[in-house]
Design a protein around this motif. Structure first.
Motif, PDB file in Angstrom:
ATOM      1  N   HIS A 188       2.119   4.545   1.322  1.00  0.00           N
ATOM      2  CA  HIS A 188       2.280   4.911   2.717  1.00  0.00           C
ATOM      3  C   HIS A 188       2.345   6.433   2.850  1.00  0.00           C
ATOM      4  N   THR A 189       3.121   7.055   2.023  1.00  0.00           N
ATOM      5  CA  THR A 189       3.302   8.499   2.095  1.00  0.00           C
ATOM      6  C   THR A 189       3.413   9.048   0.672  1.00  0.00           C
ATOM      7  N   GLN A 226       0.841  -1.186   0.000  1.00  0.00           N
ATOM      8  CA  GLN A 226       0.000   0.000   0.000  1.00  0.00           C
ATOM      9  C   GLN A 226       0.879   1.240   0.000  1.00  0.00           C
ATOM     10  N   VAL A 229      -4.122  15.000  -0.486  1.00  0.00           N
ATOM     11  CA  VAL A 229      -4.510  13.596  -0.433  1.00  0.00           C
ATOM     12  C   VAL A 229      -5.929  13.516   0.096  1.00  0.00           C
ATOM     13  N   THR A 266      -7.308   7.588   1.082  1.00  0.00           N
ATOM     14  CA  THR A 266      -6.080   6.806   1.241  1.00  0.00           C
ATOM     15  C   THR A 266      -5.198   6.753  -0.004  1.00  0.00           C
ATOM     16  N   ASP A 267      -5.788   6.598  -1.174  1.00  0.00           N
ATOM     17  CA  ASP A 267      -4.918   6.503  -2.349  1.00  0.00           C
ATOM     18  C   ASP A 267      -5.329   7.484  -3.434  1.00  0.00           C
TER      19      ASP A 267
END
Lengths: 157, 1199
Positions: B857-858, B855, B865, B868-869
């Motif tokens: 992460h940063t 996944q 952002v 999450t993605d």
């Protein structure tokens, strides 16, 4: 002493209960964010709104306990108050609050927040029962049924 | 450059760019004429048929009985032979064709019916010629069956031919050379094997310049090729496949197996010819050079089977070890013999001096093909990486015998030649240890002692490591490294393995890069995984013709009916013919489900600071004139709207309502509670009010010329701008020249000028949350803010740049801008012009998906952002890069490959909603040494620098600096453990070749303005440099971190030499000689030469004190260095061959950049010399270590 002991513990219990409910709301909101049901900005706006009330109520409670002379309860509450204070004040000047929408998704911060919420939940849960115990013990301390009073009355009579 | 998009459906709407050649030459989107035409269907059919065949054959492994699925109308009409029914025939036919048949237009052999990758290289001859002469060196172009490309008029005068999917980069194909006849027998009989080795085959062909022909053949071929040798195929365009890093296809090795017994003798012959036959005369040299040029279009001989062409040294697997380990005296022997070759390629113009570090030049002698390779900007052979080596220190490789698995897999991160069966045969005669060294080098598994090899930089641009997937089809179409790159080319299986390697895991991505020949698809429903919403990509698994298995979440999905339909040929059939499955970079035209609202028009709002400081700098004049000039070139359709706001202590609006014959100014005095003075005509339609806008742009500079207002109410201006743009979204461009000091968002100066060189740098953080809050609000309304900071004094970039950072904007910085400094004005004009005319994507979002188990992460870059993605990018521009750190969710033990998919959904300036999808596929490994050897140093540096910026902001600068050093030490420690090297101190610092440059770059970072301490650095400059670290795409970031240094004597020598010999030769055909890249150390400088340093947006020419006057005259138009001022910018215009060649060299350096760099000329004794010297990061300075000292420091820490 301006307030009876029972009243203080009643307030304590109420505050703990309220914070517990608030924390459940926190966990739900953060979980929503994690599952992408919620926008980061919206989520942080909601969460940040309650940060100060949460800290304030707990700090007031702490002061109340101190004034009431409940040293042990005060010391039990102090670490959490200090931590919340530190959390509020370690923010950078451009931060939008404890929950910052800009970096909540980076460096696993969301997970950290969730974990913190869980720890708070556990803490307040335990403290709730400690408070409950204190309340009950304060209620029964003064012989609420007043058996002896009756006796006395009888003997006097 | 996505103007080259072709719609697949409906085919009639397909547009094609007929002028790819010219587009490549100038590389500027605006300057490219777009010829649109409908692709002839006949031309479309063969290409896709071939691709279909290729895919099919790959899946079914039925190479031999593949009947031709489609006739080849386009081909048979122009080939002299009818298409043979069986591929055997075609092979044979090709085999016996004389070389001329392939090189001449009319004599092209009929296309084989075999799928491309199964064909012997000869069979592909004509196609690649088309490709090469066409000069469209894009892998995408040929792979994706784009009708436009095929339908495009061929510059070389060739009729349309099917494109060979394998031969990317306009790579020429092999002509039929006698050697081939020997191999054809084995070729045809070993078809199966051939398939296996095709991995390498195509790339072998894509490196045609590597081949060496016997002289007479060269000449013959040259003559034949001459008409074909398109001047457009000159160094500039041919050299830079803009969207694909050539290294992707750099694998070699098929040939040796196929040619079984042959390679050795042929190789030897090739060597002999190359060295012994190196012509001494000028004429011959120039012919060689010309040949090199021609060979771009000329196919490699021997079907590339004679030897792996892409490797100069290691091309001869058995031979190189002795050459590599040559002792100085051994080198001197071949030296005399090779000298002519040397001079032809890289000799400086002052022969007596050129050998003072002669080995640096001498090494390339062993790699005769290198120059051409570099010229194509193809990665240099890895073996050459450490080639520039003083003869006093012989190379010392710690040869590590590759693990057995490596032998079978033949993996090699640096795309080393990898003859699967060739090397044992070839290596047999040489002593074992040498052979082992050779092996480990061949597999890219060799290590190097950094302490012994101080001169470690390759003479050329370093290649991105090759991803080896064991699937030739996937390898050939994997996403270009210039778009997406991972820090390792083999993903560690588990998190613990990654931790053991101590490498950062992440990707750096340049998603909106200008690419040529991007396939664009319009379809009703875009095929995506139902579970994870992944777009279908080449790396999915087709269960059957109705089902596909997602490669990210492994869900089996149904294929819609219409996916069976191939839009290119308008036939139903195999799904693998679809462009989605044939290209890992693709663009979809999105249907209405992908819109939350109608696509927004292009909206541009410009905010000008007109305070007294701004007026003194005089930027407004330049900005207005550039705007005026390029008003028509700004991307947008008929709905485009523009608006202008000026602000000092108050905010000035300009109303350009209909019926007005002059723009009206309205001034808002209440800046604490700003409001819009009128609801309309502040943003006006550009088409309708162009005259008014032009008037306004002419008036503006005069209007505020005599202002004395010291205030700058940026905050208020931003707030009204937000109100203005709220309804539609768009772009706000802010020009700020001083610290905002009025109204909301007012700031105070924080920097202490006396503290600029202090160890602890304070105030890297924003001072207020106003700008960040504003940016987030903008982001929600699809508004991006771009900032041009042209400050005279401290302007708190750290705070103001927040408006761009969180809204997907970009930041440009012109410190100490003054209209009297012409070079700054020029630089600003170029930058602003690029800014105005480049592509833009509105209301964009980008989502990064990765295979289950990983996944993101940063994130690093300018965006917000949102979940999450999902990155929210109100605007996306082609010059923005992003970085992502990846972490493990679970281990990857049961998967062989993992994928990252970046999908960018945006509205283009024509109001079309589009999705650009990039997919990269990487293998998974469980071996620690493999992970270490597969590391990609540049990507690692890119990611580390982004992480360090975060660290310095979150913590402090010295933490970030320590983190750099610790990261380096950890990596070398980990490698020591991985290799089971004895622990404890030794005199060595062993590094895998893949990571050999890491200390060099880390040192460059430590001395970079962003991270340096001890040297006086203005806070704004530092913050800007940090911002660049976060947002520059990797190729530019590397120049920013470690500038390229060249000694241009070679150019001058070359210019004179070719002048003397071939005066009638067209200059354009003359290839640029390859200059070795020098390490940034003063030890390479000498007073008789001119040096060129390319730092990205600035190119410095360093003129030595004793440069011969004739050179000065020819290059700079002066007779002595004393005539140069202290600060000289720009080259004078001189008519001379030397000047021309320098210009061409600069053109090549500028090719990949957003806009051409400013040239500064620095005299050895000038006061500007410091600027040059401070960039020599390998040298010691007062407060920092030299490279060697740094190495010693690292070595002492490595346990």
């Amino acid at each position: 002493m301006f307030l009876p002991e029972t009243a203080i513990f009643c307030i304590t219990l109420l505050v703990y209960g309220a914070i517990l409910l608030l924390l459940i709301y926190y966990v739900l909101t953060l979980a929503d964010l994690e599952c992408d049901y919620l926008n980061a900005q919206e989520c942080c706006r909601r969460l940040n709104f309650w940060v100060i009330p949460k800290f304030g109520s707990h700090a007031l409670l702490c002061g109340l306990l101190l004034l009431g002379g409940h040293w042990i309860m005060f010391l039990l509450n102090l670490p959490m108050v200090l931590w919340l204070f530190y959390e509020l004040h370690r923010q950078r000047r451009d931060s939008l609050g404890v929950y910052d929408p800009v970096d909540i998704h980076s460096r696993g911060l969301l997970k950290v927040h969730l974990r913190n919420c869980m720890i708070y939940l556990g803490y307040y849960f335990v403290m709730f029962f400690v408070g409950l115990y204190c309340l009950i013990s304060s209620l029964i301390k003064g012989d609420p049924i007043k058996r002896y009073e009756d006796d006395e009355i009888i003997t006097d009579f | 450059m996505s103007a080259y998009n072709q719609n697949f459906v409906p085919p009639a709407a397909g547009t094609a760019n007929g002028n790819q050649g010219s587009s490549l030459v100038n590389g500027l989107p605006g300057a490219v004429p777009h010829h649109q035409q409908q692709p002839p269907p006949s031309a479309v059919a063969p290409a896709s048929a071939q691709q279909y065949l290729q895919q099919k054959a790959q899946q079914q492994q039925q190479q031999f009985q593949q009947p031709p699925a489609q006739p080849y109308p386009g081909i048979s009409s122009n080939s002299s032979l009818p298409p043979p029914p069986l591929q055997f025939n075609s092979n044979i036919a090709n085999k016996f064709l004389p070389p001329s048949s392939t090189s001449a237009n009319n004599g092209g052999p009929p296309p084989s019916t075999l799928p491309q990758h199964l064909r012997p290289p000869t069979a592909n001859g004509p196609t690649s010629l088309t490709n090469g002469s066409n000069g469209a060196p894009s892998a995408n172009s040929s792979r994706t069956a784009s009708p436009g490309l095929i339908g495009a008029p061929q510059l070389g005068g060739l009729p349309p031919m099917p494109h060979n999917p394998q031969f990317a980069h306009g790579a020429p194909l092999p002509t039929a050379v006698p050697q081939q006849s020997q191999s054809v027998a084995s070729l045809t009989s070993n078809m199966h094997q051939m398939n296996l080795h095709r991995t390498n085959g195509p790339s072998a062909n894509s490196q045609p310049q590597q081949q060496q022909l016997p002289p007479q053949q060269q000449q013959k071929q040259q003559q034949q090729q001459l008409p074909l040798a398109n001047p457009m195929a000159g160094p500039v365009m041919g050299s830079k496949p803009p969207n694909l890093n050539p290294s992707t296809s750099r694998v070699i090795g098929g040939p040796p197996t196929v040619g079984g017994v042959q390679p050795a003798p042929v190789l030897a012959a090739g060597q002999r010819i190359m060295y012994g036959g190196a012509p001494g005369s000028n004429e011959q040299q120039s012919q060689n050079q010309q040949n090199n040029n021609l060979q771009r279009a000329a196919p490699p001989p021997g079907a590339g089977t004679a030897w792996p062409p892409s490797l100069p040294k290691a091309a001869v697997p058995g031979i190189p070890p002795p050459m590599q380990t040559q002792q100085p005296q051994a080198q001197s022997a071949p030296f005399a013999q090779q000298q002519p070759q040397n001079t032809a390629q890289s000799a400086p113009f002052a022969p007596p001096q050129q050998y003072q570090y002669g080995q640096a030049y001498q090494q390339p002698l062993h790699q005769p093909p290198l120059p051409q390779q570099q010229q194509q900007h193809q990665p240099p052979p890895p073996t050459g990486m450490f080639g520039a080596q003083p003869s006093s220190t012989p190379l010392q490789y710690q040869s590590q015998p590759p693990p057995p698995s490596m032998q079978s897999q033949g993996q090699h991160p640096y795309a080393q030649p990898q003859p699967t069966s060739g090397p044992p045969q070839l290596g047999a005669p040489v002593p074992l240890n040498v052979a082992q060294q050779g092996f480990s080098r061949l597999w890219g598994q060799d290590t190097i002692d950094l302490m012994q090899n101080r001169h470690i930089l390759s003479p050329a641009t370093l290649p991105a490591p090759k991803v080896v997937l064991h699937n030739q089809f996937h390898e050939s179409i994997n996403c270009s490294p210039s778009i997406m790159r991972c820090t390792v080319t083999k993903i560690p299986e588990t998190n613990s393995l990654l931790q053991k390697s101590r490498l950062p895991l992440g990707i750096v991505i340049h998603p909106f890069r200008d690419v040529n020949n991007l396939p664009v698809i319009q379809c009703i429903n875009i095929v995506r995984c139902r579970l994870c919403r992944t777009y279908i990509n080449p790396f999915v698994y087709f269960v059957d013709s109705k089902m596909w298995k997602c490669n990210l979440c492994y869900r089996v999905n149904e294929l819609p009916e219409d996916f069976q339909f191939d839009p290119a040929t308008k036939t139903y059939g195999d799904v693998t013919r679809r462009p989605e499955v044939r290209s890992s970079t693709i663009e979809f035209i999105a249907p209405s489900e992908y819109m939350l609202r109608p696509p927004q028009p292009a909206m541009y709002l410009f905010l000008f600071d007109v305070s007294i400081i701004a007026q003194q700098s005089g930027y407004l004049e330049a900005a207005c004139s550039v705007l005026n000039r390029h008003l028509d070139e700004m991307p947008g359709d008929a709905r485009t709207q523009v608006g202008f706001i000026c602000y000092d202590s108050f905010v000035h609006f300009y109303s350009m309502a209909e019926g007005l014959n002059q723009p009206h100014e309205m001034t808002l005095l209440d800046i604490d509670d700003p409001f819009l003075p009128r609801p309309d005509s502040l943003l006006v339609n550009l088409k309708e009010c162009k005259e008014l806008v032009r008037d306004l742009l002419k008036l503006l500079p005069k209007r505020f010329a005599h202002t004395h207002d010291p205030g700058s109410a940026l905050g208020a201006a931003l707030q009204v701008a937000f109100k203005l743009m709220q309804s539609s979204g768009g772009r706000i461009t802010v020009f700020q020249a001083c610290l905002p000091n009025k109204g909301p968002g007012a700031l105070e100066p924080r920097e202490d000028p006396n503290n600029r060189s202090a160890k602890d740098v304070a105030h890297l953080n924003p001072a207020t949350d106003f700008y960040k809050r504003f940016a987030l609000e903008c982001s929600g309304y699809q508004i991006a803010c771009d900032l041009f900071l042209m400050n005279q004094q401290y302007s708190d970039m750290a705070t103001i740049s927040g408006i761009s950072k969180h809204s997907g904007g970009c930041v440009h910085h012109f410190p100490l801008y003054q209209k009297t400094k012409q070079h700054m004005v020029d630089s600003f004009r170029m930058c602003f012009k690029r800014y105005l005319t480049r592509k833009i994507g509105f209301e964009a979002v980008m989502r990064i998906r990765c295979t289950r188990g990983l996944q993101v992460h940063t994130f690093h870059g300018n965006f917000f952002v949102r979940s999450t993605d999902l990155l929210s990018l109100p605007n996306v521009n082609p010059d923005a890069g992003y970085g992502m750190q990846i972490s493990y969710e679970e281990s990857l033990t049961d998967v062989k490959t993992i994928c990252f998919q970046a999908a960018l959904l945006y509205t283009n300036s024509e109001g079309e909603r589009r999705i650009r999808v990039h997919t990269v596929c990487l293998p998974v490994t469980s071996s620690l040494p493999e992970v270490m050897h597969s590391a990609d140093t540049e990507a690692i540096i890119g990611l580390l620098s982004k992480m360090a910026v975060d660290r310095s902001i979150a913590s402090n600068l010295s933490d970030a600096r320590d983190a750099f050093i610790n990261a380096t030490i950890d990596v070398f420690n980990a490698f020591k453990i991985a290799q089971n090297l004895p622990s404890g101190q030794s005199g060595q610092l062993i590094a895998p070749r893949s990571l050999a440059l890491m200390p060099l770059y880390i040192l460059g970072l430590l001395k970079h303005p962003a991270f340096r301490v001890g040297t006086s650095t203005r806070l704004d400059d530092r913050v800007y440099a940090m911002d660049c670290m976060k947002t520059l795409p990797l190729d530019q970031l590397m120049k920013f971190v470690y500038p390229e240094l060249y000694k241009i004597d070679g150019l001058i020598y070359h210019a004179r030499n070719s002048n003397a010999s071939t005066t009638e030769e067209d200059d354009e055909e003359d290839p640029l000689p390859e200059l070795p890249r020098l390490q940034l150390s003063a030890e390479h400088l000498d007073s008789r030469s001119i040096f060129l340093m390319d730092c990205g947006q600035l190119i410095m020419l360093y003129v030595g004190l004793n440069v011969p006057p004739d050179v000065l005259e020819a290059v700079l138009g002066i007779s002595s260095t004393a005539e140069l001022g202290d600060y000289v910018y720009g080259l004078p215009h001189i008519v001379s061959a030397e000047y021309d060649i320098l210009q061409r060299f600069l053109l090549r350096l500028n090719y990949d950049k957003p806009y051409s760099a400013l040239v500064q000329i620095i005299r050895d004794t000038s006061t500007a010399k410091g600027q040059f010297i401070e960039r020599l990061t390998d040298d010691r300075s007062e407060s920092s270590l030299s490279y060697y000292e740094f190495l010693q420091h690292i070595r002492a820490q490595v346990k």
